[in-house]
Design a protein around this motif. Sequence first.
Motif, PDB file in Angstrom:
ATOM      1  N   HIS A  23      -7.968  -3.657 -23.101  1.00 13.73           N
ATOM      2  CA  HIS A  23      -8.577  -4.735 -24.171  1.00 13.73           C
ATOM      3  C   HIS A  23      -7.395  -5.452 -24.509  1.00 13.73           C
ATOM      4  O   HIS A  23      -6.368  -4.686 -24.947  1.00 13.73           O
ATOM      5  CB  HIS A  23      -9.308  -3.571 -25.361  1.00 13.73           C
ATOM      6  CG  HIS A  23     -10.443  -3.129 -25.136  1.00 13.73           C
ATOM      7  ND1 HIS A  23     -11.433  -3.146 -25.967  1.00 13.73           N
ATOM      8  CD2 HIS A  23     -10.868  -2.410 -24.086  1.00 13.73           C
ATOM      9  CE1 HIS A  23     -12.497  -2.550 -25.555  1.00 13.73           C
ATOM     10  NE2 HIS A  23     -12.220  -2.014 -24.420  1.00 13.73           N
ATOM     11  N   ASP A  24      -7.473  -6.595 -24.301  1.00 15.69           N
ATOM     12  CA  ASP A  24      -6.803  -7.379 -24.821  1.00 15.69           C
ATOM     13  C   ASP A  24      -6.868  -7.991 -26.424  1.00 15.69           C
ATOM     14  O   ASP A  24      -7.878  -8.683 -26.673  1.00 15.69           O
ATOM     15  CB  ASP A  24      -6.520  -8.648 -24.106  1.00 15.69           C
ATOM     16  CG  ASP A  24      -5.164  -9.782 -24.466  1.00 15.69           C
ATOM     17  OD1 ASP A  24      -4.834  -9.538 -25.660  1.00 15.69           O
ATOM     18  OD2 ASP A  24      -4.750 -10.482 -23.400  1.00 15.69           O
ATOM     19  N   ILE A  64      -9.644   7.903 -24.849  1.00 16.44           N
ATOM     20  CA  ILE A  64      -8.569   7.861 -25.837  1.00 16.44           C
ATOM     21  C   ILE A  64      -7.935   6.357 -25.426  1.00 16.44           C
ATOM     22  O   ILE A  64      -7.684   6.033 -24.521  1.00 16.44           O
ATOM     23  CB  ILE A  64      -7.638   8.814 -25.378  1.00 16.44           C
ATOM     24  CG1 ILE A  64      -8.300  10.269 -25.543  1.00 16.44           C
ATOM     25  CG2 ILE A  64      -6.583   8.557 -26.318  1.00 16.44           C
ATOM     26  CD1 ILE A  64      -8.963  10.642 -26.758  1.00 16.44           C
ATOM     27  N   ALA A  65      -7.761   5.639 -26.452  1.00 16.72           N
ATOM     28  CA  ALA A  65      -7.252   4.293 -26.435  1.00 16.72           C
ATOM     29  C   ALA A  65      -5.609   4.387 -26.671  1.00 16.72           C
ATOM     30  O   ALA A  65      -5.344   5.033 -27.572  1.00 16.72           O
ATOM     31  CB  ALA A  65      -7.842   3.498 -27.547  1.00 16.72           C
ATOM     32  N   LEU A  66      -4.872   3.720 -25.913  1.00 24.68           N
ATOM     33  CA  LEU A  66      -3.454   4.008 -26.065  1.00 24.68           C
ATOM     34  C   LEU A  66      -3.024   2.319 -26.685  1.00 24.68           C
ATOM     35  O   LEU A  66      -3.366   1.430 -25.903  1.00 24.68           O
ATOM     36  CB  LEU A  66      -2.750   4.308 -24.813  1.00 24.68           C
ATOM     37  CG  LEU A  66      -3.327   5.705 -23.971  1.00 24.68           C
ATOM     38  CD1 LEU A  66      -2.594   5.716 -22.873  1.00 24.68           C
ATOM     39  CD2 LEU A  66      -3.046   6.615 -25.234  1.00 24.68           C
ATOM     40  N   SER A  67      -2.639   2.164 -27.738  1.00 23.22           N
ATOM     41  CA  SER A  67      -2.332   0.931 -28.236  1.00 23.22           C
ATOM     42  C   SER A  67      -1.312  -0.053 -27.875  1.00 23.22           C
ATOM     43  O   SER A  67      -0.910  -1.071 -27.980  1.00 23.22           O
ATOM     44  CB  SER A  67      -2.103   1.053 -29.837  1.00 23.22           C
ATOM     45  OG  SER A  67      -1.118   1.986 -30.169  1.00 23.22           O
ATOM     46  N   VAL A  81      -4.669  -0.782 -24.556  1.00 26.24           N
ATOM     47  CA  VAL A  81      -4.736  -1.993 -25.439  1.00 26.24           C
ATOM     48  C   VAL A  81      -3.405  -2.909 -25.137  1.00 26.24           C
ATOM     49  O   VAL A  81      -2.348  -2.097 -25.489  1.00 26.24           O
ATOM     50  CB  VAL A  81      -4.813  -1.443 -26.890  1.00 26.24           C
ATOM     51  CG1 VAL A  81      -4.643  -2.870 -27.789  1.00 26.24           C
ATOM     52  CG2 VAL A  81      -5.899  -0.933 -27.092  1.00 26.24           C
ATOM     53  N   GLY A  82      -3.624  -4.205 -24.997  1.00 25.22           N
ATOM     54  CA  GLY A  82      -2.349  -4.931 -24.753  1.00 25.22           C
ATOM     55  C   GLY A  82      -2.605  -6.132 -23.948  1.00 25.22           C
ATOM     56  O   GLY A  82      -3.863  -6.598 -23.526  1.00 25.22           O
ATOM     57  N   ASN A  83      -1.776  -6.995 -23.862  1.00 24.91           N
ATOM     58  CA  ASN A  83      -1.822  -8.244 -23.177  1.00 24.91           C
ATOM     59  C   ASN A  83      -2.521  -8.057 -21.534  1.00 24.91           C
ATOM     60  O   ASN A  83      -1.773  -7.283 -21.036  1.00 24.91           O
ATOM     61  CB  ASN A  83      -0.520  -8.813 -22.817  1.00 24.91           C
ATOM     62  CG  ASN A  83      -0.516 -10.441 -22.176  1.00 24.91           C
ATOM     63  OD1 ASN A  83      -0.379 -10.301 -20.909  1.00 24.91           O
ATOM     64  ND2 ASN A  83      -0.558 -11.617 -22.785  1.00 24.91           N
ATOM     65  N   TYR A  84      -3.576  -8.696 -21.320  1.00 26.75           N
ATOM     66  CA  TYR A  84      -4.196  -8.241 -20.009  1.00 26.75           C
ATOM     67  C   TYR A  84      -3.436  -8.444 -18.939  1.00 26.75           C
ATOM     68  O   TYR A  84      -3.250  -7.548 -17.852  1.00 26.75           O
ATOM     69  CB  TYR A  84      -5.445  -9.448 -19.923  1.00 26.75           C
ATOM     70  CG  TYR A  84      -6.341  -8.694 -18.874  1.00 26.75           C
ATOM     71  CD1 TYR A  84      -7.046  -7.898 -19.118  1.00 26.75           C
ATOM     72  CD2 TYR A  84      -6.289  -9.519 -17.630  1.00 26.75           C
ATOM     73  CE1 TYR A  84      -8.269  -7.489 -18.072  1.00 26.75           C
ATOM     74  CE2 TYR A  84      -6.999  -8.688 -16.623  1.00 26.75           C
ATOM     75  CZ  TYR A  84      -7.974  -7.859 -16.784  1.00 26.75           C
ATOM     76  OH  TYR A  84      -8.388  -7.459 -15.658  1.00 26.75           O
ATOM     77  N   ASP A  85      -2.565  -9.543 -18.689  1.00 28.12           N
ATOM     78  CA  ASP A  85      -1.761  -9.832 -17.620  1.00 28.12           C
ATOM     79  C   ASP A  85      -0.821  -8.723 -17.237  1.00 28.12           C
ATOM     80  O   ASP A  85      -0.525  -8.311 -16.236  1.00 28.12           O
ATOM     81  CB  ASP A  85      -1.156 -11.287 -17.590  1.00 28.12           C
ATOM     82  CG  ASP A  85      -2.472 -12.146 -17.303  1.00 28.12           C
ATOM     83  OD1 ASP A  85      -3.376 -11.704 -16.832  1.00 28.12           O
ATOM     84  OD2 ASP A  85      -2.178 -13.455 -17.756  1.00 28.12           O
TER      85      ASP A  85
END
Length: 339
Positions: A70-71, A18-21, A46-50
């Motif tokens: 995933h960025d 499951i992906a969480l945006s 899903v979001g800014n990697y750092d």
Amino acid sequence: MKPLRAILGTASASDKIIALSEGDDPRIVEGAVMAVKEGVAQIVLVGNYDKVSALLTAHSGFDPNRIEIHDPDSSPLLPQFAAALLERRKHKGMTIEMAQEQVKNRLFYAALLVEEGIVDGTVGGAVETTSDTVRAALQIIGTAPDAAMVSSFFLMLFCQDHHDVKGVRVFADCGLVVDPNAQEMAEIARASAASYTALTGDTARVAMLSFSTSGSAEHPKVSKVVEATQIARASDPDLLIDGELQFDAAFVPEVAAKKAVGSPLEGQANVFVFPSLNAGNLGYKIAQRIGGVEAIGPVLQGLAKPANDLSRGCTSEDILHMIAVTAVQAQTHETGTKS
Ligand SMILES: CC(C)(COP(=O)(O)OP(=O)(O)OC[C@H]1O[C@@H](n2cnc3c(N)ncnc32)[C@H](O)[C@@H]1OP(=O)(O)O)[C@@H](O)C(=O)NCCC(=O)NCCS
Ligand SMILES: CC(=O)OP(=O)(O)O
């Protein structure tokens, strides 16, 4: 609560991704960590990697490598996703330049992860509005071939001491369809009954709600509910459904015996279909905030693949529960049950 434990158990056994945006929200990361620790699902954030890495690393004792990040600003999937988005939206005038920009939107990126088969479902809406969250799912994933439209429901868990009858009920549509006509309300009833059965294994008992019970008031808004009940009954004669009913006549057997004599539901409905989003959204929030009913949703039904929304007031536990519901929906989609 038993039905919730069953949903969590089914989710664990299904081993879905499951992906969480909204991976840079602390509640989302906490819900993700709980889901992975409890084996409810594999998670992609899903979001800014750092930012996401920093939030994950702050969970002491948890190996951050157990969750993939995933960025959308730097993902190698961007060209593939832009091409897929263009294909889906060119009939609305989208160009490749527009698609290349829009795939960086976290909601669209997460919906594309589902559409392209990289994950099994997505959950968003802890930060973004329902309109934006649902629009991404509608535009990318779209309506299932066997559904007339997309709508939503809440799983309402009655588990407090003061709840006379404990258990799970469905309230619909409290999140998506603003002003359903009779045909649409009938479709919401059909889909909600199927969702209730898919998630609980029990027979649905559907109440079509109004401010009138069995003709106690006359108004075009009452006639709509009567017509919707007739349409739903005609399209599925086996569906246990009644309307129009006020909430008390659908929920309290003693009231039903007085106001809805002969109702097949006998005041024991478990699926409550509201006549408008005004009524449904207010109704679920009143039950949640004053009545102490735990609300999981809005769960979307009628999509070709699972994508779900959250209320912006959600907690990390709500997120865990929605991850589980999404995984169960993905399992149901695989086995071909209609909802
Ligand atoms: C969900 C919602 C955003 C859809 O709005 P919209 O303006 O129709 O959105 P779009 O035009 O971007 O719709 C995208 C596509 O989905 C389709 N669509 C819209 N609603 C749909 C539905 N219920 N079922 C299936 N398809 C639907 C549209 O026709 C459109 O088709 P297209 O591919 O030809 O463009 C809107 O109904 C809404 O805001 N609902 C209320 C949400 C809310 O605020 N809830 C309260 C808090 S929970
Ligand atoms: C479902 C719902 O009402 O969502 P929000 O609280 O985010 O508006």
